[in-house]
Motif scaffolding. Sequence first.
Motif, PDB file in Angstrom:
ATOM      1  N   UNK A  10      -4.444 -32.318 -19.886  1.00 24.51           N
ATOM      2  CA  UNK A  10      -3.002 -32.077 -19.778  1.00 24.51           C
ATOM      3  C   UNK A  10      -2.565 -31.080 -20.847  1.00 24.51           C
ATOM      4  N   UNK A  11      -1.446 -30.393 -20.608  1.00 26.11           N
ATOM      5  CA  UNK A  11      -0.972 -29.400 -21.571  1.00 26.11           C
ATOM      6  C   UNK A  11      -0.392 -30.080 -22.805  1.00 26.11           C
ATOM      7  N   UNK A  12      -0.098 -29.303 -23.839  1.00 24.74           N
ATOM      8  CA  UNK A  12       0.624 -29.879 -24.970  1.00 24.74           C
ATOM      9  C   UNK A  12       1.965 -30.439 -24.513  1.00 24.74           C
ATOM     10  N   UNK A  13       2.402 -31.505 -25.171  1.00 32.58           N
ATOM     11  CA  UNK A  13       3.654 -32.114 -24.785  1.00 32.58           C
ATOM     12  C   UNK A  13       4.333 -32.801 -25.945  1.00 32.58           C
ATOM     13  N   UNK A  14       5.613 -33.119 -25.741  1.00 33.50           N
ATOM     14  CA  UNK A  14       6.416 -33.869 -26.695  1.00 33.50           C
ATOM     15  C   UNK A  14       7.250 -34.889 -25.941  1.00 33.50           C
ATOM     16  N   UNK A  15       7.493 -36.018 -26.570  1.00 33.10           N
ATOM     17  CA  UNK A  15       8.377 -37.042 -26.039  1.00 33.10           C
ATOM     18  C   UNK A  15       9.642 -37.034 -26.881  1.00 33.10           C
ATOM     19  N   UNK A  16      10.772 -36.733 -26.259  1.00 33.97           N
ATOM     20  CA  UNK A  16      12.041 -36.631 -26.976  1.00 33.97           C
ATOM     21  C   UNK A  16      12.730 -37.984 -26.918  1.00 33.97           C
ATOM     22  N   UNK A  17      12.811 -38.648 -28.061  1.00 30.94           N
ATOM     23  CA  UNK A  17      13.284 -40.027 -28.111  1.00 30.94           C
ATOM     24  C   UNK A  17      14.302 -40.190 -29.222  1.00 30.94           C
ATOM     25  N   UNK A  18      14.908 -41.370 -29.279  1.00 31.90           N
ATOM     26  CA  UNK A  18      15.906 -41.691 -30.300  1.00 31.90           C
ATOM     27  C   UNK A  18      15.838 -43.183 -30.583  1.00 31.90           C
ATOM     28  N   UNK A  19      16.382 -43.632 -31.698  1.00 27.73           N
ATOM     29  CA  UNK A  19      16.371 -45.066 -31.988  1.00 27.73           C
ATOM     30  C   UNK A  19      17.315 -45.882 -31.110  1.00 27.73           C
ATOM     31  N   UNK A  20      18.252 -45.217 -30.425  1.00 27.82           N
ATOM     32  CA  UNK A  20      19.222 -45.937 -29.604  1.00 27.82           C
ATOM     33  C   UNK A  20      19.732 -45.039 -28.488  1.00 27.82           C
ATOM     34  N   UNK A  21      20.469 -45.646 -27.561  1.00 26.21           N
ATOM     35  CA  UNK A  21      21.131 -44.870 -26.511  1.00 26.21           C
ATOM     36  C   UNK A  21      22.264 -44.034 -27.104  1.00 26.21           C
ATOM     37  N   UNK A  22      22.640 -42.994 -26.400  1.00 24.72           N
ATOM     38  CA  UNK A  22      23.763 -42.125 -26.779  1.00 24.72           C
ATOM     39  C   UNK A  22      23.572 -41.489 -28.141  1.00 24.72           C
ATOM     40  N   UNK A  23      22.320 -41.195 -28.464  1.00 25.29           N
ATOM     41  CA  UNK A  23      22.033 -40.558 -29.746  1.00 25.29           C
ATOM     42  C   UNK A  23      21.857 -39.060 -29.666  1.00 25.29           C
TER      43      UNK A  23
END
Length: 436
Positions: free
Chosen positions: A1-14
């Motif tokens: 698979x290609x390089x990737x990133x997971x865009x996340x946050x500690x909570x909703x609406x962040x």
Amino acid sequence: MPPGLVIAAPRSSGGKTTVALGLMRAFQRGGVAVQPFKNGPDYIDPAFHARACGRASFNLDSWAMPAGLISSLLAHASDADLALVEGSMGLFDGGARRGEAGIGATADIAALTGWPVLLVLDVSGQAQSAAAIALGCTTLRADVVVAGVVLNRVASDRHQQLAVSAIEGAGIPVVGCIRRNDDLALAERHLGLVPPGEVTQLDTQIDLLADVVASQCDLPKIRALAQAGRASATNEPAMPPPAQRIAIAQDAAFVFTYPHLMSAWRAAGAELTIFSPLADQGPDPSTELAWLPGGYPELHGGRLAGNAVFQEGLRRFASTRPVHGECGGYMVLGQGLVDAAGIRHAMVGLLGLETDFSKRKLHLGYRAARLLGPSPLGSPGARVTGHEFHYARVTAMGNDEPLLEAVDASSQPVSDLASRRGLVSGTFFHLIARTE
């Protein structure tokens, strides 16, 4: 698979969606082929991703999907330069574990793929304390790597300096600082973002997000954080096509379809034709199955009730061929729908269901079900997963037969969820996968 990133946050609406859409469009404008994904059962965000990247976005769900299906969906990134996964809720949030893949948390997808996390931290109302949150996210799971942080809703230069110094002092690189800007907000309604098809000048708004992200984040550093994925590709479909030729309702009242289902059906050779109930169209008589997705029938009750060609055409179709509705589509197959103003609109009447939006009641969560009777979802005994999200109150189910028995993510029974009558069936949940 290609390089990737997971865009996340500690909570909703962040700020996940702001950063995700901004990065997708900014990289796409720079000639990078970006494959978007969305963690969890959200069916609106993938449509925004597709507009930002020019490629279909697919849901990845460790609660509702077998691990093999997730790997199969990841294969869509095989010809991309970069994969970007927008997370859901907080990084580690999900349900109770159901199967082999996880709890539905964004962290599960990061662990399965090996793609690092780009953590979006809303620092409004805090400064140095943001470092404690970032550090906690880096250490909670050994199989999840937080590679960098983007600060969101930064108030001033002083605010930025305090937060960045504390986070980088904890050994976590900060690769972006987005200033507070109310113009970045996307329009919302009761089921989430307003669907892209209803947003005027959407590309202009996505370009604004990209301009802000490109000017306030370090794009080369962010791309350098991406790592090659380690999941192996498989060929496991979410569900075989329920018919060879399928008529699917699609307009402003019927907008919620999961891209992975439609893609899998087409890949298996099914022919999908579109009809618009709001344009007073019935399903193509030459098709073998009519499928009514969810959407916003409560906003269009009067038109749907008055469109005789649509209603009569669907009744004729249902006399000889299967018809299935999900959530809003299920409500339209019922006897009547009371809108938010308290006005009742007569629906198609193929099922006994009556629903009411005048006093809203939230129904939200994963559903795991075993079919009791035949339907387009499968034969009796088949097991499926889905997600329910609506505000309708059920005031009557009629005398229709039960379609299935179901539990939620905590294994608690869920009632008033589905029914069938003859060739017609419906569920309040949106189908995600057949699990056996």
